[in-house]
Design an enzyme around this catalytic site. Sequence first.
Site, mmCIF file in Angstrom:
data_model
loop_
_atom_site.group_PDB
_atom_site.id
_atom_site.type_symbol
_atom_site.label_atom_id
_atom_site.label_comp_id
_atom_site.label_asym_id
_atom_site.label_seq_id
_atom_site.Cartn_x
_atom_site.Cartn_y
_atom_site.Cartn_z
ATOM 1 N N ASP A 1 -29.380 6.498 2.843
ATOM 2 C CA ASP A 1 -30.868 6.418 2.985
ATOM 3 C C ASP A 1 -30.976 6.924 4.491
ATOM 4 O OD1 ASP A 1 -33.484 7.144 2.318
ATOM 5 O OD2 ASP A 1 -34.085 4.759 3.066
ATOM 6 N N ASN B 1 -36.467 12.616 -6.367
ATOM 7 C CA ASN B 1 -35.807 12.946 -4.980
ATOM 8 C C ASN B 1 -36.326 14.691 -5.441
ATOM 9 O OD1 ASN B 1 -33.974 12.051 -4.020
ATOM 10 N ND2 ASN B 1 -35.876 11.528 -3.491
ATOM 11 N N SER C 1 -33.720 1.143 -5.617
ATOM 12 C CA SER C 1 -34.522 2.961 -5.738
ATOM 13 C C SER C 1 -33.893 3.319 -6.537
ATOM 14 C CB SER C 1 -34.252 3.678 -4.556
ATOM 15 O OG SER C 1 -35.108 3.192 -3.457
HETATM 16 C C1 IPE Z 1 -32.611 6.589 -2.476
HETATM 17 O O1 IPE Z 1 -33.538 7.139 -1.529
HETATM 18 C C2 IPE Z 1 -31.643 7.968 -2.971
HETATM 19 C C3 IPE Z 1 -31.368 9.103 -2.299
HETATM 20 C C4 IPE Z 1 -30.265 8.327 -0.952
HETATM 21 C C5 IPE Z 1 -30.559 10.141 -2.414
HETATM 22 P P1 IPE Z 1 -35.343 7.613 -0.703
HETATM 23 O O2 IPE Z 1 -35.149 7.648 -0.053
HETATM 24 O O3 IPE Z 1 -35.431 8.664 -2.471
HETATM 25 O O4 IPE Z 1 -35.845 6.398 -1.647
HETATM 26 P P2 IPE Z 1 -37.083 5.678 -1.826
HETATM 27 O O5 IPE Z 1 -38.309 6.617 -1.732
HETATM 28 O O6 IPE Z 1 -36.774 5.558 -0.005
HETATM 29 O O7 IPE Z 1 -37.470 4.396 -2.454
HETATM 30 C C1 IPE Z 2 -31.729 10.291 2.301
HETATM 31 O O1 IPE Z 2 -31.929 10.189 3.754
HETATM 32 C C2 IPE Z 2 -30.675 11.942 1.107
HETATM 33 C C3 IPE Z 2 -31.769 11.576 0.158
HETATM 34 C C4 IPE Z 2 -32.361 10.934 -0.275
HETATM 35 C C5 IPE Z 2 -31.338 13.041 0.005
HETATM 36 P P1 IPE Z 2 -33.754 10.194 3.193
HETATM 37 O O2 IPE Z 2 -34.898 11.754 3.167
HETATM 38 O O3 IPE Z 2 -34.071 9.888 2.109
HETATM 39 O O4 IPE Z 2 -34.183 10.361 4.480
HETATM 40 P P2 IPE Z 2 -35.410 9.190 5.254
HETATM 41 O O5 IPE Z 2 -35.386 7.636 4.330
HETATM 42 O O6 IPE Z 2 -36.694 10.120 4.822
HETATM 43 O O7 IPE Z 2 -35.451 9.078 6.230
HETATM 44 MG MG MG Z 3 -35.022 7.632 2.149
#
Ligand code: IPE
Ligand code: IPE
Ligand code: MG
Length: 246
Positions: free
Chosen positions: A27, A75, A195
């Site tokens: 993340d 996502n 998550s």
């Molecule tokens: C969890 O991260 C999913 C992945 C790392 C692929 P998110 O960024 O989607 O989670 P939330 O929305 O902060 O809980």
């Molecule tokens: C994790 O990074 C990757 C995916 C969920 C695909 P994020 O895209 O969630 O990055 P933040 O949490 O918005 O910084």
């Molecule tokens: Mg994230």
Amino acid sequence: MPEKFSTSHKSSGALPAAPRHVAIIMDGNGRWAKSRGLPRIMGHREGARRVLDVFEAAAKSGVEFLTLYAFSSENWNRPKTEVKALMKLLMASLKKYGKMFLEKEVRFRTIGDISALPEDCRGEIEKLEQSTRRFTKSNLVLALNYGSRGELVRAVNKIGKSSNITWEDIQKNLDTADIPDPDIIIRTSGEMRLSNFLLLQAAYSELYFAGVYWPDFGAKEFEKAMREYAKRERRYGLTTEQLKNK
Ligand code: IPE
Ligand code: IPE
Ligand code: MG
């Protein structure tokens, strides 16, 4: 305890009591990019590069299974342009890492409902899963369009109408059927939540939260997590005294 419920594992890796299975919620790509004034996708690109570094660090530590949460079932609700860019990056990463998996004898597999992914990605995934099937020592599991609740629903539907369902029945119908539960779940970026990731499999996993964004999480950070893991006492409901007498 029967083998399939056996939960402790001592590895012969370089570090003491290395976990057999490490799962990571990668993340913070978006925030990493934003903090540099870059578009979010640049964070995803840099994040994809860390996969190799962390995989190598894990292999060095004696980890047999590395599961990476790459795309959650939630996502899809992100802006269309970001989803599209992520799918493109996935395709490029599969091609790039595919060769490495064959060379290093790594079994590649996925969890999650890949039927919803673009056809080219699905094809590449199936090709890689097939060509690395014979490898057993090292496993890279990519969670794609994965969510625990969806996984449970799929499992229950596979079981169908039946009475006296046991945990074993559910377990063997999960996407992780032949994958041991994670010994440790790492989440980067400072967020402290799961998550929808491996909720059932995490029943007795150690949780570790790293303050750095995923693109800043490298071998050093991974080793720090392994050292922390080595200090944990996994009790599985028992007392410390009971564990000492085992
Ligand atoms: C969890 O991260 C999913 C992945 C790392 C692929 P998110 O960024 O989607 O989670 P939330 O929305 O902060 O809980
Ligand atoms: C994790 O990074 C990757 C995916 C969920 C695909 P994020 O895209 O969630 O990055 P933040 O949490 O918005 O910084
Ligand atoms: Mg994230």
